[in-house]
Enzyme design. Structure first.
Site, mmCIF file in Angstrom:
data_model
loop_
_atom_site.group_PDB
_atom_site.id
_atom_site.type_symbol
_atom_site.label_atom_id
_atom_site.label_comp_id
_atom_site.label_asym_id
_atom_site.label_seq_id
_atom_site.Cartn_x
_atom_site.Cartn_y
_atom_site.Cartn_z
ATOM 1 N N ASN A 33 1.305 -10.472 -41.455
ATOM 2 C CA ASN A 33 0.045 -11.110 -41.831
ATOM 3 C C ASN A 33 0.400 -12.437 -42.489
ATOM 4 O O ASN A 33 0.809 -12.465 -43.643
ATOM 5 C CB ASN A 33 -0.733 -10.192 -42.789
ATOM 6 C CG ASN A 33 -2.048 -10.808 -43.223
ATOM 7 O OD1 ASN A 33 -2.415 -11.896 -42.773
ATOM 8 N ND2 ASN A 33 -2.755 -10.119 -44.118
ATOM 9 N N LYS A 44 -1.497 -14.723 -43.358
ATOM 10 C CA LYS A 44 -2.550 -15.163 -44.283
ATOM 11 C C LYS A 44 -2.828 -16.655 -44.043
ATOM 12 O O LYS A 44 -2.715 -17.115 -42.913
ATOM 13 C CB LYS A 44 -2.163 -14.834 -45.729
ATOM 14 C CG LYS A 44 -1.769 -13.349 -45.870
ATOM 15 C CD LYS A 44 -1.655 -12.877 -47.287
ATOM 16 C CE LYS A 44 -1.245 -11.409 -47.293
ATOM 17 N NZ LYS A 44 -1.189 -10.825 -48.634
ATOM 18 N N HIS A 80 -8.984 -6.241 -44.985
ATOM 19 C CA HIS A 80 -7.853 -6.564 -45.864
ATOM 20 C C HIS A 80 -8.352 -6.698 -47.302
ATOM 21 O O HIS A 80 -9.464 -7.150 -47.547
ATOM 22 C CB HIS A 80 -7.177 -7.865 -45.406
ATOM 23 C CG HIS A 80 -5.884 -8.095 -46.106
ATOM 24 N ND1 HIS A 80 -5.828 -8.682 -47.352
ATOM 25 C CD2 HIS A 80 -4.615 -7.761 -45.780
ATOM 26 C CE1 HIS A 80 -4.560 -8.703 -47.743
ATOM 27 N NE2 HIS A 80 -3.806 -8.150 -46.814
ATOM 28 N N GLU A 103 -7.784 -8.811 -49.502
ATOM 29 C CA GLU A 103 -8.239 -10.161 -49.883
ATOM 30 C C GLU A 103 -9.646 -10.428 -49.363
ATOM 31 O O GLU A 103 -10.432 -11.130 -50.000
ATOM 32 C CB GLU A 103 -7.220 -11.205 -49.397
ATOM 33 C CG GLU A 103 -5.961 -11.150 -50.264
ATOM 34 C CD GLU A 103 -4.654 -11.364 -49.526
ATOM 35 O OE1 GLU A 103 -4.657 -11.969 -48.444
ATOM 36 O OE2 GLU A 103 -3.617 -10.906 -50.052
ATOM 37 N N GLU A 157 -2.673 -0.304 -48.005
ATOM 38 C CA GLU A 157 -2.116 -1.406 -48.795
ATOM 39 C C GLU A 157 -2.660 -1.317 -50.217
ATOM 40 O O GLU A 157 -3.763 -1.805 -50.501
ATOM 41 C CB GLU A 157 -2.535 -2.746 -48.196
ATOM 42 C CG GLU A 157 -2.097 -2.961 -46.777
ATOM 43 C CD GLU A 157 -2.014 -4.443 -46.430
ATOM 44 O OE1 GLU A 157 -0.895 -4.918 -46.258
ATOM 45 O OE2 GLU A 157 -3.052 -5.112 -46.370
ATOM 46 N N GLY A 197 1.607 -8.889 -52.726
ATOM 47 C CA GLY A 197 2.015 -10.199 -53.250
ATOM 48 C C GLY A 197 2.522 -10.166 -54.675
ATOM 49 O O GLY A 197 2.653 -11.205 -55.317
ATOM 50 N N SER A 238 4.360 -5.949 -50.565
ATOM 51 C CA SER A 238 5.703 -6.345 -50.996
ATOM 52 C C SER A 238 6.822 -5.665 -50.201
ATOM 53 O O SER A 238 7.870 -5.327 -50.761
ATOM 54 C CB SER A 238 5.870 -6.114 -52.507
ATOM 55 O OG SER A 238 4.926 -6.909 -53.229
HETATM 56 P P1 13P Z 1 2.869 -9.044 -49.253
HETATM 57 O O1 13P Z 1 3.846 -8.453 -48.256
HETATM 58 O O2 13P Z 1 3.051 -10.506 -49.447
HETATM 59 O O3 13P Z 1 2.833 -8.254 -50.527
HETATM 60 O O4 13P Z 1 1.408 -8.882 -48.587
HETATM 61 C C1 13P Z 1 1.036 -7.663 -48.070
HETATM 62 C C2 13P Z 1 -0.210 -7.828 -47.313
HETATM 63 O O5 13P Z 1 -1.259 -8.121 -47.862
HETATM 64 C C3 13P Z 1 -0.152 -7.647 -45.853
HETATM 65 O O6 13P Z 1 -1.437 -7.634 -45.298
#
Ligand code: 13P
Length: 248
Positions: free
Chosen positions: A11, A13, A95, A97, A165, A171, A211
């Site tokens: 992803n 982002k 997601h 976010e 997740e 993150g 992560s």
């Molecule tokens: P990170 O791997 O940066 O923690 O993000 C995970 C994520 O949100 C994947 O969709």
């Protein structure tokens, strides 16, 4: 077990440029990727066409979001039909976010899942609890209710990957331990068995995100109910190849 092909999604982002993503895609195309892993890269919508035309056809592409109808006066949104028109087969929905930064409700996510599947896109549907919810002991309740809304909108589970997740792991550099991930994945599979069907519980890939790195992916991948990953930050780096090959 063998029913479930290992799945690694990247992803990206809202990161990267033509130049940096182009370099990354060249690296992916020229690396030895485990043929037993299904790989899908989640590109920003502006770069979907670019990603699809740059990546080896064996690597899938996903949009990171879409709207719940095919077309109309919805400024700034993209539809599953447009995603497909770019030759892209996947979309990431729900997601954290989208839920927490953009305030998407379970109801809206359910509607998006239904419309994306009706439009024949495959869906990576994301769920996960916040730190407060985990500390309050409500992880199961939260992930079951998020999964219920998704399940209510799915007819063909063959086109769905469920991504667990935990919000506190995204993150933050704080990965769920292999035991924590396995515990939730196992419970989700049992939930699918009890509330959907045995064959769905046996065949749906439940992937972990939060992560994931080259350093922690192998132990996570060794857990019985961890069928792959959704990778954020590390999917923008060459170490993504090691994560794809976590079971090799
Ligand atoms: P990170 O791997 O940066 O923690 O993000 C995970 C994520 O949100 C994947 O969709």
């Amino acid at each position: 077990m063998t029913l479930r092909r290992f799945f690694v999604g990247g992803n990206w982002k809202m990161n990267g440029s033509r130049e940096s993503l182009g370099d990354l895609m060249k690296t992916l195309n020229s690396s030895g990727l485990d043929q037993n892993t299904e790989v899908v890269c989640g590109a920003p919508s502006l770069y979907l066409d670019f990603a699809r035309s740059s990546l080896d056809p064996r690597i899938g592409v996903a949009a990171q979001n879409c709207y719940k109808v095919a077309k109309g006066a919805f400024t700034g949104e993209i539809s599953p039909a447009m995603i497909q028109d770019c030759g892209v087969d996947w979309v990431i929905l729900g997601h954290s976010e989208r839920r927490h930064v953009f305030g998407e409700s379970d109801e809206l996510i359910g509607q998006k899942v239904a419309h994306a599947l009706e439009s024949e896109l495959s869906v990576v549907a994301c769920i996960g609890e916040t730190l407060e919810e985990r500390e309050a002991g409500t992880t199961e309740e939260v992930v079951y209710s998020q999964t219920q809304v998704i399940a209510d909108n799915v007819k063909d589970w063959g086109k769905v990957v469920l991504a667990y997740e935990p919000v506190w792991a995204i993150g933050t550099g704080k990965t769920a331990s292999p035991e924590q991930a396995q515990e939730v994945h196992e419970k989700l599979r049992a939930w699918l068995r009890a509330n959907v069907a045995d064959d769905v519980a046996d065949s749906v890939r439940i992937i972990y995100g939060g992560s994931v790195t080259a350093a922690n992916c192998r132990e996570l991948a060794s857990q019985d109910d961890v069928d792959g990953f959704l990778v954020g930050g590390a999917s923008l780096k060459p170490e993504f190849v090691d994560i794809i090959n976590a079971r090799a």
